[in-house]
Design an enzyme around this catalytic site. Structure first.
Site, PDB file in Angstrom:
ATOM      1  N   LYS A   1      78.844  28.473  34.108  1.00  0.00           N
ATOM      2  CA  LYS A   1      77.544  28.146  33.529  1.00  0.00           C
ATOM      3  C   LYS A   1      77.427  26.633  33.400  1.00  0.00           C
ATOM      4  CE  LYS A   1      74.660  28.831  29.455  1.00  0.00           C
ATOM      5  NZ  LYS A   1      74.476  29.550  28.206  1.00  0.00           N
TER       6      LYS A   1
ATOM      7  N   LYS B   1      75.296  30.603  36.911  1.00  0.00           N
ATOM      8  CA  LYS B   1      74.028  30.284  36.251  1.00  0.00           C
ATOM      9  C   LYS B   1      73.848  28.781  36.190  1.00  0.00           C
ATOM     10  CE  LYS B   1      71.971  30.720  31.740  1.00  0.00           C
ATOM     11  NZ  LYS B   1      72.285  30.662  30.359  1.00  0.00           N
TER      12      LYS B   1
ATOM     13  N   CYS C   1      76.182  26.298  20.400  1.00  0.00           N
ATOM     14  CA  CYS C   1      76.692  27.625  20.750  1.00  0.00           C
ATOM     15  C   CYS C   1      77.958  27.991  19.980  1.00  0.00           C
ATOM     16  CB  CYS C   1      76.955  27.696  22.253  1.00  0.00           C
ATOM     17  SG  CYS C   1      75.461  27.434  23.240  1.00  0.00           S
TER      18      CYS C   1
ATOM     19  N   ARG D   1      64.992  27.904  25.854  1.00  0.00           N
ATOM     20  CA  ARG D   1      65.275  27.369  24.511  1.00  0.00           C
ATOM     21  C   ARG D   1      64.030  27.409  23.633  1.00  0.00           C
ATOM     22  NH1 ARG D   1      69.616  22.638  26.244  1.00  0.00           N
ATOM     23  NH2 ARG D   1      71.056  24.101  27.248  1.00  0.00           N
TER      24      ARG D   1
ATOM     25  N   CYS E   1      74.097  30.237  19.571  1.00  0.00           N
ATOM     26  CA  CYS E   1      73.048  29.199  19.448  1.00  0.00           C
ATOM     27  C   CYS E   1      71.737  29.716  18.862  1.00  0.00           C
ATOM     28  CB  CYS E   1      72.814  28.507  20.783  1.00  0.00           C
ATOM     29  SG  CYS E   1      72.497  29.594  22.167  1.00  0.00           S
TER      30      CYS E   1
ATOM     31  N   TYR F   1      63.627  37.131  35.224  1.00  0.00           N
ATOM     32  CA  TYR F   1      62.403  37.451  34.487  1.00  0.00           C
ATOM     33  C   TYR F   1      61.368  38.088  35.409  1.00  0.00           C
ATOM     34  CZ  TYR F   1      64.896  34.475  31.281  1.00  0.00           C
ATOM     35  OH  TYR F   1      65.884  33.945  30.488  1.00  0.00           O
TER      36      TYR F   1
HETATM   37  C1  PBG Z   1      72.569  31.000  25.247  1.00  0.00           C
HETATM   38  C2  PBG Z   1      71.895  31.188  26.555  1.00  0.00           C
HETATM   39  C3  PBG Z   1      71.061  30.285  27.236  1.00  0.00           C
HETATM   40  C4  PBG Z   1      70.617  30.957  28.374  1.00  0.00           C
HETATM   41  C5  PBG Z   1      71.210  32.211  28.359  1.00  0.00           C
HETATM   42  N1  PBG Z   1      72.006  32.322  27.245  1.00  0.00           N
HETATM   43  C6  PBG Z   1      70.616  28.936  26.865  1.00  0.00           C
HETATM   44  C7  PBG Z   1      71.569  27.813  26.863  1.00  0.00           C
HETATM   45  O1  PBG Z   1      72.745  27.949  27.163  1.00  0.00           O
HETATM   46  O2  PBG Z   1      71.113  26.722  26.492  1.00  0.00           O
HETATM   47  C8  PBG Z   1      69.650  30.411  29.394  1.00  0.00           C
HETATM   48  C9  PBG Z   1      68.810  31.443  30.072  1.00  0.00           C
HETATM   49  C10 PBG Z   1      67.597  30.915  30.760  1.00  0.00           C
HETATM   50  O3  PBG Z   1      67.330  29.701  30.813  1.00  0.00           O
HETATM   51  O4  PBG Z   1      66.863  31.749  31.284  1.00  0.00           O
HETATM   52  N2  PBG Z   1      73.746  30.269  25.319  1.00  0.00           N
HETATM   53 ZN    ZN Z   2      74.455  29.515  23.338  1.00  0.00          ZN
END
Ligand code: PBG
Ligand code: ZN
Length: 322
Positions: free
Chosen positions: A195, A248, A130, A205, A122, A313
């Protein structure tokens, strides 16, 4: 008044007693610090929706790595902002791509640090999805092929762990096969196994410039309403060779972390995502919450729910306190 024989408060009288019976501990070694890597030189840009988190150019990474090490944080995960994007995310597996250069820099200047990489398209696709788009849909199998190439390019650059976050079916198996075929059998896979399609990724994002231009990610990420499906996702990834299973986001999904902890032996990672960080920070900046205490409590809760390790973070800030 009937006096109880057993009085739980006896062991809460002072910190020595409390620490004697404490069931869960948090140490800096369990924390993984996300780094955003951007093109250019001497760049250090704060992300507006994530106060205290910066995008760094490759030349700034060594300094950051030393700071992490000093605090006992021995593990980072890299996210890349490429120079340019295209429809098929070529930048993700370019030999001299932003992540490939970042890995080499870290492995040269801070070899003691464990380097994980986020494997997804992505950040590299012009449309922000993605995967590869065919006829308006993200094409699973075409995407998996590119993801395997991407993971392999990270391994070649020196990554210790690759972490696919795309949620395509079958990607863990294909990545494992590609790594093994090229003698990277020691490179581990930390799968974003469970996820969810979450609104808590909003600030990320912005940080990584990877919001989908059209539509959303609900066609590949999981429905927040589903728990049993998490078991199916995790089972598939275990069968395909995942070394670590990730859940996640974190705090809204503590039940899922516990579910996986009870059902699987594999190490479990929890990702305290950007939105979780942003909301705690925002409340703290407003004086509504005590920052250090909510940070520590939120991370401890992820550990108590069953996470062995936490991507956060807050990693450096938390480690400073420990
Ligand atoms: C990429 C990715 C994302 C996150 C980690 N890898 C964004 C998404 O899937 O939209 C999110 C991490 C965060 O919000 O801290 N696919
Ligand atoms: Zn992604």
């Amino acid at each position: 008044m009937i006096y109880p024989d057993y009085r739980p408060r006896r062991l809460r009288r002072n910190e020595n007693l409390r620490s004697l019976v404490r069931e869960t501990v948090l140490t800096p070694a369990q924390l993984i610090y996300p780094l955003f890597v951007m093109p250019g030189k001497n760049k250090r840009e704060e992300i507006s929706s994530m106060p205290g988190v910066f995008r760094l150019s490759v030349d700034q990474l060594a300094k950051e790595a030393k700071e992490c090490r000093k605090l006992g944080v021995n593990h980072v995960i890299l996210f890349g902002l490429p120079e340019k994007k295209d429809r098929v995310g070529s930048g993700a597996h370019a030999t001299d791509g932003i992540i490939q250069r970042a890995i080499k820099e870290l492995k040269n200047k801070a070899p003691e640090l464990t380097v994980s990489t986020d494997v997804c398209l992505c950040e590299y696709t012009s449309h922000g999805h993605c995967g590869i788009i065919h006829e308006g849909m993200v094409d699973n199998d075409a995407t998996v092929e590119v993801l395997a190439r991407t993971a392999l390019s990270h391994a070649k650059a020196g990554a210790d762990i690759v972490a696919p976050s795309d949620m395509m079916d079958g990607r863990v198996g294909e990545i494992r096969a590609a790594l093994d075929e090229h003698n990277f059998d020691q490179v581990a896979i930390m799968s974003y196994a469970v996820k969810y399609a979450s609104a808590f990724y909003g600030p990320f994002r912005d940080a990584a410039d990877c919001a989908p231009q059209e539509g959303d990610r609900r066609g590949y990420q999981m429905d927040p309403a589903n728990a049993r499906e998490a078991l199916r996702e995790a089972t598939l990834d275990v069968e395909e060779g995942a070394d670590i299973l990730m859940v996640k986001p974190g705090m809204p999904y503590l039940d899922i972390i516990r579910l996986l902890r009870d059902e699987f032996d594999h190490p479990i990672a929890a990702y305290q995502v950007s939105g979780e960080y942003a909301m705690l920070k925002a409340a703290a900046i407003n004086g509504w919450l005590d920052e250090e205490r909510v940070m520590a409590e939120s991370l401890l809760s992820l550990r108590r729910a069953g996470a062995d390790m936490i991507l956060t973070y807050f990693a450096k800030q938390m480690a400073k306190l420990l």
